[in-house]
Design a protein around this motif. Structure first.
Motif, short mmCIF file in Angstrom:
data_model
loop_
_atom_site.label_atom_id
_atom_site.label_comp_id
_atom_site.label_asym_id
_atom_site.label_seq_id
_atom_site.Cartn_x
_atom_site.Cartn_y
_atom_site.Cartn_z
N THR A 173 7.39 3.05 0.54
CA THR A 173 6.66 2.47 -0.59
C THR A 173 6.51 3.50 -1.69
N HIS A 174 6.35 3.02 -2.91
CA HIS A 174 6.15 3.93 -4.05
C HIS A 174 4.81 4.63 -3.88
N PRO A 175 4.76 5.95 -4.04
CA PRO A 175 3.51 6.68 -3.83
C PRO A 175 2.37 6.23 -4.74
N CYS A 176 2.69 5.61 -5.87
CA CYS A 176 1.64 5.17 -6.79
C CYS A 176 1.20 3.73 -6.53
N CYS A 177 1.77 3.09 -5.51
CA CYS A 177 1.40 1.71 -5.17
C CYS A 177 0.75 1.71 -3.79
N PRO A 178 -0.58 1.64 -3.73
CA PRO A 178 -1.27 1.77 -2.44
C PRO A 178 -0.85 0.70 -1.44
N VAL B 32 4.82 3.05 5.04
CA VAL B 32 3.97 3.47 3.92
C VAL B 32 4.33 4.88 3.47
N ALA B 33 4.61 5.77 4.44
CA ALA B 33 4.87 7.17 4.10
C ALA B 33 6.20 7.37 3.40
N ARG B 34 7.22 6.55 3.72
CA ARG B 34 8.56 6.82 3.22
C ARG B 34 9.25 5.66 2.52
N GLN C 269 -9.28 3.17 -8.92
CA GLN C 269 -8.35 2.83 -7.85
C GLN C 269 -8.80 1.54 -7.17
N THR D 157 -1.72 -4.53 0.48
CA THR D 157 -0.88 -4.06 -0.63
C THR D 157 -1.50 -4.51 -1.94
N THR E 184 5.56 -4.42 -3.54
CA THR E 184 5.23 -3.61 -2.37
C THR E 184 4.98 -4.49 -1.17
#
Length: 402
Positions: free
Chosen positions: A226-231, A222-224, A327, A260, A265
């Motif tokens: 996935t796209h930061p804007c896709c929870p 998740v930290a590295r 969100q 996701t 994602t």
């Protein structure tokens, strides 16, 4: 819009009593036998016909027009409880050890029965048909699909539901078009080795060490990755391994959940989970396996249905009390299965508790402000009528254009 009267004081007391009765007698997924009997009895007292044992323990009731081509709107409430030992100390606390209504489904049932009472009083004027769905097994077992498979929503043109939410105040209703909840996949990881003596690690492979490193590494997805804007959320919920302090375990089993909000994602996270699991084989000389159980799809509210819900919410609680949800929640809801088949909208009813601030949903101390019950009942009933009017307008427009 044909405006319904608010629930009377007698109806509010009746809904509260139903909620408390169900709270005292909770039942787990697909075991809601007494709950279903209670619902069926209340519907029959109101003169509302119902079909029982739909999708095993569900109930489908019908109001209004019997014309097959009449507009049709469904309202849904879930009715199962959770395997939690209640710790609220309420005078109507669960009498079933280890089972509790910790997500508000007792309130959802009471609201939908209240909506049924309001609609029954106006049945002759209903501009179509209303289907009431009392659904089993929302908590992870997917009872919605069974009701769909057994014809529970056949002929339905639009569907609505609401969920109690303690993040918002009483008299607040949250309406948001589009995606509002997540995919809910669950995974199992097995790590195996020969095992051995705790004092001689050089003679074997350590499954617990491999599991510990894997759990830590998974958070890097998740930290590295996935796209930061896709929870996205990866949670390891259980660890089972080891038999004694001086034994190197020969097996560790991890289970967890992946949440996701986009197909891309989701696919990427699943691939990364598999890759990192397999990497432990080379790092720690163990054997691994990864399996995933597909969960609920995301709840995606139809824009048209959401507009109807927002319009009704504004009339019920006032425009200033209608909230948005910018969100998505990473919780899951099997109302999503209905929305894959029928346009509709799931809203949230504010029910913030004045005392239990640290007892969220699925907590053994969960409770909600019962003042939400008449708000939810009024909203559901009024939404059914407004949606039927909207569907009728669409039919008339289609006929005029022919």
């Amino acid at each position: 819009m044909n405006l319904l009267p608010k629930p009377s004081s007698a109806q509010i007391t009746w809904m509260r009593d139903i909620r408390r009765h169900l709270h005292q007698h909770p039942e787990l997924a697909f075991a809601e036998f007494a709950t279903a009997r209670c619902i069926a009895e209340e519907l029959k007292k109101m003169g509302i016909p119902c079909r029982e044992q739909v999708g095993r323990t569900g109930i489908v009731a019908t109001l209004g027009s019997r014309e097959t081509d009449a507009p049709c709107v469904a309202l849904r409430a879930d009715m199962d409880a959770l395997p939690i030992l209640e710790q609220t100390g309420l005078p109507f606390a669960s009498e079933v050890p280890g089972v509790m209504h910790a997500c508000g489904h007792d309130g959802h049932v009471a609201m939908l029965l209240g909506a049924a009472a309001l609609l029954k009083a106006q049945e002759a004027e209903l501009p179509g048909r209303v289907v009431l769905l009392f659904q089993p097994a929302e908590e992870g077992d997917g009872g919605a699909q069974g009701m769909i498979d057994e014809g529970g929503v056949d002929g339905v043109n639009m569907i609505f539901a609401g969920h109690i939410d303690r993040l918002y105040g009483v008299q607040e209703i949250v309406v948001q078009p589009g995606l509002i909840s997540a995919y809910t996949d669950e995974f199992t990881i097995e790590i195996r080795g020969p095992g051995g003596h705790g004092a001689k690690p050089q003679e074997t492979s350590d499954c617990i060490l491999a599991a510990a490193q894997l759990i830590t590494s998974l958070q890097g997805i998740v930290a590295r990755e996935t796209h930061p804007c896709c929870p996205a959320v990866i949670t390891v919920g259980t660890i089972h391994g080891g038999t004694a302090a001086n034994v190197i375990a020969s097996e560790v089993i991890l289970t967890g959940t992946l949440r996701t909000t986009s197909p891309e994602t989701r696919a990427g996270c699943l691939a990364s989970l598999q890759r990192m699991t397999l990497a432990m084989e080379q790092l720690h000389r163990v054997a691994t396996s990864f399996t995933c159980a597909e969960g609920y799809p995301p709840v995606i509210n139809d824009p048209g249905a959401a507009r109807i819900a927002a319009e009704v919410a504004a009339t019920i609680v006032g425009p200033d009390k209608v909230r948005s949800q910018p969100q998505p929640s990473l919780g899951g809801e099997d109302f999503s299965f209905f929305l894959q088949r029928i346009p509709g909208c799931l809203v949230r009813f504010g029910a913030k508790h004045t005392e239990l601030h640290d007892a969220p949903a699925h907590s053994p101390r969960f409770d909600f402000d019962e003042a939400v019950l008449p708000t939810g009942a009024h909203f559901l009933a009024q939404t059914a009528i407004r949606a039927l009017e909207h569907l009728g307008e669409m039919l008339d427009s289609a006929h005029d254009s022919e």
